[in-house]
Design a protein around this motif. Structure first.
Motif, short mmCIF file in Angstrom:
data_model
loop_
_atom_site.label_atom_id
_atom_site.label_comp_id
_atom_site.label_asym_id
_atom_site.label_seq_id
_atom_site.Cartn_x
_atom_site.Cartn_y
_atom_site.Cartn_z
N CYS A 45 0.84 -1.20 0.00
CA CYS A 45 0.00 0.00 0.00
C CYS A 45 0.87 1.24 0.00
CB CYS A 45 -0.92 0.01 1.22
SG CYS A 45 -0.04 0.23 2.78
N LYS A 46 0.26 2.35 -0.35
CA LYS A 46 0.89 3.65 -0.26
C LYS A 46 0.07 4.50 0.69
CE LYS A 46 2.82 3.45 -4.92
NZ LYS A 46 2.95 4.12 -6.24
N ILE A 47 0.61 5.62 1.12
CA ILE A 47 -0.10 6.47 2.07
C ILE A 47 -0.38 7.84 1.44
CG2 ILE A 47 0.86 5.36 4.12
CD1 ILE A 47 2.88 7.68 4.30
N ARG A 48 -1.48 8.43 1.84
CA ARG A 48 -1.76 9.80 1.44
C ARG A 48 -1.41 10.71 2.61
NH1 ARG A 48 -4.06 12.38 -2.56
NH2 ARG A 48 -4.98 10.51 -3.51
N ALA A 49 -0.50 11.62 2.36
CA ALA A 49 -0.03 12.51 3.43
C ALA A 49 -1.11 13.50 3.80
CB ALA A 49 1.23 13.24 2.99
N PRO A 50 -1.48 13.58 5.07
CA PRO A 50 -2.51 14.52 5.49
C PRO A 50 -2.06 15.98 5.44
CG PRO A 50 -1.55 13.47 7.39
CD PRO A 50 -0.97 12.79 6.19
N CYS A 51 -0.75 16.19 5.41
CA CYS A 51 -0.20 17.54 5.46
C CYS A 51 -0.20 18.22 4.09
CB CYS A 51 1.21 17.51 6.03
SG CYS A 51 2.22 16.16 5.37
N CYS A 52 0.08 17.46 3.04
CA CYS A 52 0.18 18.05 1.70
C CYS A 52 -0.71 17.35 0.68
CB CYS A 52 1.64 18.04 1.22
SG CYS A 52 2.45 16.43 1.38
N ASP A 53 -1.45 16.32 1.14
CA ASP A 53 -2.41 15.60 0.31
C ASP A 53 -1.77 14.90 -0.89
OD1 ASP A 53 -5.10 14.76 0.10
OD2 ASP A 53 -5.43 16.15 -1.57
N GLU A 54 -0.50 14.54 -0.77
CA GLU A 54 0.20 13.82 -1.84
C GLU A 54 0.40 12.37 -1.42
OE1 GLU A 54 3.68 15.77 -3.43
OE2 GLU A 54 2.93 17.73 -2.80
N VAL A 55 0.63 11.49 -2.42
CA VAL A 55 0.77 10.05 -2.17
C VAL A 55 2.25 9.67 -2.17
CG1 VAL A 55 0.26 7.74 -3.04
CG2 VAL A 55 -1.48 9.55 -3.19
N PHE A 56 2.64 8.89 -1.16
CA PHE A 56 4.02 8.42 -1.03
C PHE A 56 4.03 6.96 -0.62
CE2 PHE A 56 4.14 12.97 -0.35
CZ PHE A 56 5.27 13.39 -1.05
N ASP A 57 5.16 6.29 -0.85
CA ASP A 57 5.28 4.88 -0.46
C ASP A 57 5.29 4.72 1.05
OD1 ASP A 57 5.45 3.31 -2.93
OD2 ASP A 57 7.25 4.49 -3.32
N CYS A 58 5.93 5.66 1.77
CA CYS A 58 5.98 5.59 3.24
C CYS A 58 6.33 6.97 3.78
CB CYS A 58 7.00 4.54 3.71
SG CYS A 58 8.73 5.05 3.52
N ARG A 59 6.34 7.11 5.09
CA ARG A 59 6.60 8.41 5.70
C ARG A 59 8.03 8.88 5.42
NH1 ARG A 59 9.28 8.63 10.61
NH2 ARG A 59 9.88 6.63 11.51
#
Length: 298
Positions: A45-59
């Motif tokens: 899975c990937k995550i959607r960053a709550p701070c910038c609303d972009e998708v990344f593989d991990c923090r």
């Protein structure tokens, strides 16, 4: 789902014994395993960053991208990991609430899953566990670590009875590379003085013959053999007649004692613990001055 996962705590799940009677369920658990993820974690899975609303593989992928020197300093930031609310399945691209199993295709997005840290990882050989007192997930196995309330971090149980407590020992940046230590993914070591530092940073210091703590200047290892060599060097290096009777005050970085010793160009030896990890100080130490004043009054 109960047959495929063992509940480690109320919020952390690790898949263990799969049901042999359900090959379809098993294939869903293993589908795409180790084929997705990034340099930091293997996950589906990937995550959607709550701070910038972009998708990344991990923090970590987010933090590396958003703290790049190419960005304006005011735009740089770390992801608030506990605030992540959305994940995207790597197999079917379905965006959904944070959970271990995809609501669309049913795939397990991480064999290890922590609902508090919003953390997924297929590599359970790391023996991940969530520490409630640290508030984050750590690796190495819960049975192998203890949480020190004063240091406010987890240490190996090997250190439980003998470690030197330092308030908030890992809640600061590494004194060499300045990376925040508390949630770093690199190995950390605890120096004899109690201060913490990256293990590879200590090795780099040793390459440059630096053997004192960057924080408090105490020796980071047993320097007895080095002190003996300095004894020999000093004994074979007599000072000129002008400096033979010159006395200086020194402060020992290892034991904290002030000493009045003969000046030498090579080094000054502590009269209390025989360490050469000392520094020259100006004038007479306050404790010595006060004792002399007392003598004069008498």
């Amino acid at each position: 789902m109960e047959t495929a996962a063992e509940v480690v705590s109320s919020h952390c799940l690790v898949l263990s014994d799969f049901s042999e009677s359900s090959p379809t369920h098993l294939s869903a658990m293993e589908l795409g395993i180790q084929n997705f993820g990034c340099a930091h974690y293997r996950r589906r899975c990937k995550i959607r960053a709550p701070c910038c609303d972009e998708v990344f593989d991990c923090r970590h992928c987010h933090n590396e991208a958003k703290n790049s020197e190419e960005l304006d300093a005011v735009d740089r930031h770390d992801i608030p990991r506990h605030e992540i609310k959305k994940v995207i399945c790597s197999l079917c691209d379905t965006e959904q609430e944070v959970q271990q199993y995809c609501v669309n295709c049913g795939v397990c997005m991480g064999k290890y899953f922590c609902a508090i840290c919003k953390f997924f990882d297929d590599d359970i050989s790391k023996n991940q566990y969530h520490c409630d007192e640290c508030g984050i997930c750590r690796t190495g196995g819960k049975d192998n670590f203890f949480h020190c309330k004063r240091c406010r971090c987890c240490y190996s149980k090997v250190m439980e009875k003998g470690h030197r407590c330092v308030e908030g020992a890992m809640h600061h940046n590494c004194p060499v590379c300045f990376e925040y230590l508390f949630d770093t993914v690199r190995d950390i070591t605890v120096l004899p003085c109690g201060h913490t530092i990256h293990l590879d940073c200590v090795k780099e210091m040793e390459k440059h013959h630096r053997y004192s703590c960057p924080v408090c200047s105490k020796s980071i290892c047993d320097m007895t053999s080095m002190w003996k060599k300095l004894d020999e060097v000093i004994a074979s290096t007599p000072m000129p007649e002008t400096y033979k009777n010159k006395m200086v005050w020194i402060l020992c970085n290892d034991c904290g004692v002030n000493s009045n010793v003969h000046f030498h160009i090579v080094a000054h030896k502590c009269l209390s613990c025989n360490s050469y990890n000392t520094r020259q100080i100006q004038g007479i130490p306050a404790t010595s001055r006060s004792s002399r004043v007392t003598e004069m009054v008498r």
